[in-house]
Design an enzyme around this catalytic site. Structure first.
Site, short mmCIF file in Angstrom:
data_model
loop_
_atom_site.label_atom_id
_atom_site.label_comp_id
_atom_site.label_asym_id
_atom_site.label_seq_id
_atom_site.Cartn_x
_atom_site.Cartn_y
_atom_site.Cartn_z
N GLU A 89 4.00 66.67 52.49
CA GLU A 89 4.00 66.39 51.06
C GLU A 89 5.16 65.48 50.71
O GLU A 89 6.23 65.56 51.31
CB GLU A 89 4.09 67.71 50.29
N CYS A 103 10.94 61.64 47.08
CA CYS A 103 11.48 62.75 47.88
C CYS A 103 10.56 62.86 49.10
O CYS A 103 9.40 63.26 48.97
CB CYS A 103 11.46 64.02 47.03
N CYS A 110 9.33 73.23 58.72
CA CYS A 110 10.78 73.19 58.98
C CYS A 110 11.14 74.38 59.85
O CYS A 110 10.69 75.50 59.59
CB CYS A 110 11.55 73.24 57.67
N CYS A 114 15.11 79.06 56.06
CA CYS A 114 15.87 79.54 54.89
C CYS A 114 14.99 80.53 54.11
O CYS A 114 13.82 80.25 53.85
CB CYS A 114 16.31 78.38 54.01
N CYS A 117 13.07 79.41 50.76
CA CYS A 117 12.37 78.12 50.73
C CYS A 117 10.94 78.25 51.26
O CYS A 117 10.72 78.78 52.35
CB CYS A 117 13.16 77.12 51.57
N GLY A 156 11.44 69.77 55.82
CA GLY A 156 12.11 69.51 57.09
C GLY A 156 13.60 69.26 56.97
O GLY A 156 14.14 69.07 55.88
N GLU A 157 14.27 69.30 58.12
CA GLU A 157 15.72 69.11 58.21
C GLU A 157 15.99 67.72 58.82
O GLU A 157 15.80 67.52 60.03
CB GLU A 157 16.30 70.24 59.09
N SER A 188 19.66 64.95 52.83
CA SER A 188 20.05 66.32 52.48
C SER A 188 19.91 67.24 53.70
O SER A 188 18.86 67.28 54.33
CB SER A 188 19.15 66.84 51.35
N CYS A 330 11.72 71.11 44.65
CA CYS A 330 12.42 71.46 45.88
C CYS A 330 12.02 72.86 46.33
O CYS A 330 11.98 73.78 45.53
CB CYS A 330 13.92 71.50 45.65
N1 SAH Z 1 16.12 70.66 54.63
C1 SAH Z 1 16.99 69.95 53.80
C2 SAH Z 1 16.29 69.12 52.76
C3 SAH Z 1 15.06 69.73 52.16
S1 SAH Z 1 15.28 71.18 51.17
C4 SAH Z 1 17.99 70.88 53.14
O1 SAH Z 1 17.82 72.09 53.24
O2 SAH Z 1 18.91 70.37 52.55
C5 SAH Z 1 15.82 70.45 49.64
C6 SAH Z 1 16.65 71.35 48.75
O3 SAH Z 1 15.84 72.34 48.12
C7 SAH Z 1 17.75 72.11 49.45
O4 SAH Z 1 18.95 71.93 48.75
C8 SAH Z 1 17.29 73.56 49.37
O5 SAH Z 1 18.37 74.45 49.37
C9 SAH Z 1 16.54 73.56 48.09
N2 SAH Z 1 15.56 74.61 47.94
C10 SAH Z 1 14.81 75.19 48.87
N3 SAH Z 1 13.96 76.09 48.33
C11 SAH Z 1 14.19 76.06 47.00
C12 SAH Z 1 13.61 76.72 45.88
N4 SAH Z 1 12.60 77.57 46.03
N5 SAH Z 1 14.09 76.41 44.67
C13 SAH Z 1 15.07 75.51 44.49
N6 SAH Z 1 15.64 74.84 45.50
C14 SAH Z 1 15.20 75.12 46.74
FE1 SF4 Z 2 15.98 75.33 54.71
FE2 SF4 Z 2 15.69 72.78 53.84
FE3 SF4 Z 2 14.20 73.72 55.88
FE4 SF4 Z 2 13.77 74.62 53.43
S1 SF4 Z 2 13.47 72.52 54.14
S2 SF4 Z 2 13.87 75.87 55.33
S3 SF4 Z 2 15.84 74.62 52.58
S4 SF4 Z 2 16.43 73.49 55.87
#
Ligand code: SAH
Ligand code: SF4
Length: 350
Positions: A89, A103, A110, A114, A117, A156-157, A188, A330
């Site tokens: 996406e 974005c 990923c 987390c 997420c 993804g990371e 990010s 996000c």
């Molecule tokens: N993987 C990378 C980039 C993608 S996630 C990272 O983790 O930075 C993008 C952002 O969305 C991150 O800052 C993450 O902490 C945040 N995020 C993840 N799940 C979320 C949610 N449900 N609500 C708000 N922010 C969220």
């Molecule tokens: Fe964590 Fe970013 Fe991966 Fe979501 S996309 S699991 S926030 S590292």
């Protein structure tokens, strides 16, 4: 079978593919794609024979748009199909000033897991290549016109797929192509210290955002397993190194969850982490994911946390919620993708 897509190649690499054609032909192809050509036939200044041989051996893009949804606030989410049947996406965010930001995703799912997420819960299938990353940007430009910024904040990371991320940045910033400024690009990360140092030392010189979320080590390890192999002390030093080496202020992101990371104590810990670093804190009220055991803090809870940070001298802002009705915000990416793979390769998602 992977389609070789020209969108993932730099001019020199295109030149190799079309040798013995002169190098300026490769630059023409490169420029055409950056300015919106999506098939070789429309590249009208190329000889017909070259267009035919390009068509026979290469594709312009390896991705295609499977679905598109639009939110009332201007957010657009595209489901982008990959050649092997997976889908990712990509989201267009429009801010109050009307600036458009893409974005993009850099992995199918990923692996970081987390807890808060959505993407972290769909699992991980594979890394994207440069053509698949650049393709998302071009698909969005085809849908909404010229974009101002790109953030690697989709699925993804990015620092686990740094080669392809670097290549995509080289393509999008290339002066003979889309010529996007590096200042308009943000990567990010969930906090991979070695990757942050690699980016600082070896470039490209883009902006960095680190998803800190919370500065208490035990709670962060619970919410973000990456903390176990990348302790907060090391992460802080890596951020310091990046900020000093690049001269750029780093963004610390914190998704705020009601009753989890919004207390006064959490504000103090965050302020301690930020103190002495060239950083800016960006608060994002948690975007709802129905299957996850968190909730969005009230406006009052959020406001109080922001005020506490500010009182502690932290430079902080609250990011507006956008795109929540299309689940394009996000952390909401991946819903409806199941295992992120279609039943049949190249079938549209239903
Ligand atoms: N993987 C990378 C980039 C993608 S996630 C990272 O983790 O930075 C993008 C952002 O969305 C991150 O800052 C993450 O902490 C945040 N995020 C993840 N799940 C979320 C949610 N449900 N609500 C708000 N922010 C969220
Ligand atoms: Fe964590 Fe970013 Fe991966 Fe979501 S996309 S699991 S926030 S590292």
């Amino acid at each position: 079978m992977t389609i070789q897509a020209v969108a993932g190649l730099l001019p020199d690499e295109i030149a190799e593919r079309i040798s013995p054609e002169p190098a300026f032909r490769a630059r023409q192809v490169f420029k055409w794609i950056a300015s919106g050509a999506r098939d070789f036939d429309s590249m009208s200044n190329l000889p017909l024979a070259l267009r035919a041989s390009l068509k026979a051996s290469l594709a312009v893009l390896s991705t295609r748009v499977l679905d598109s949804v639009k939110d009332a606030d201007g957010t657009v989410k595209l489901q982008v199909g990959l050649a092997d049947g997976y889908a990712v996406e990509t989201v267009l965010l429009v801010d109050r000033e009307g600036r458009k930001t893409a974005c993009v995703s850099c992995q199918v799912g990923c692996p970081m897991g987390c807890a808060f997420c959505q993407t972290g819960h769909v699992g991980y299938a594979r890394d994207l290549d440069a053509a698949e990353i650049v393709g998302q940007f071009y698909h969005l430009e085809d849908a909404v016109g010229r974009l101002d910024n790109i953030v690697y904040m989709g699925m993804g990371e990015p620092l686990l797929n740094l080669d392809a991320v670097r290549k995509s940045i080289a393509i999008l910033t290339h002066p003979q192509g889309r010529a996007l400024s590096r200042r308009r690009i943000t990567v990010s990360t969930s906090g991979l210290s070695a990757g942050i140092r690699d980016l600082a030392d070896n470039g490209p010189d883009v902006r960095l955002a680190v998803s800190l979320t919370v500065a208490d080590p035990a709670l962060r390890a619970e919410l973000m397993p990456v903390t176990r192999s990348n302790p907060l002390g090391e992460l802080r030093e890596a951020i310091r190194h990046f900020a000093e080496k690049t001269g750029r202020r780093v963004t610390l992101e914190a998704a705020l969850m009601a009753g989890v990371n919004t207390s006064r104590e959490r504000a103090r810990e965050l302020a301690d982490f930020a103190r002495g670093l060239n950083v800016h804190v960006n608060l994002i009220p948690w975007n709802p994911v129905p299957t996850l055991p968190f909730s969005t803090p009230s406006a009052e809870e959020t406001r109080r946390f922001l005020a506490e940070l500010e009182a502690l001298g932290v430079n902080a802002t609250l990011r507006m919620r956008r795109g929540t009705s299309v689940a394009g915000a996000c952390g909401q990416l991946g819903r409806g993708l199941g295992t992120a793979r279609n039943a049949e390769p190249d079938d549209g998602l239903t």
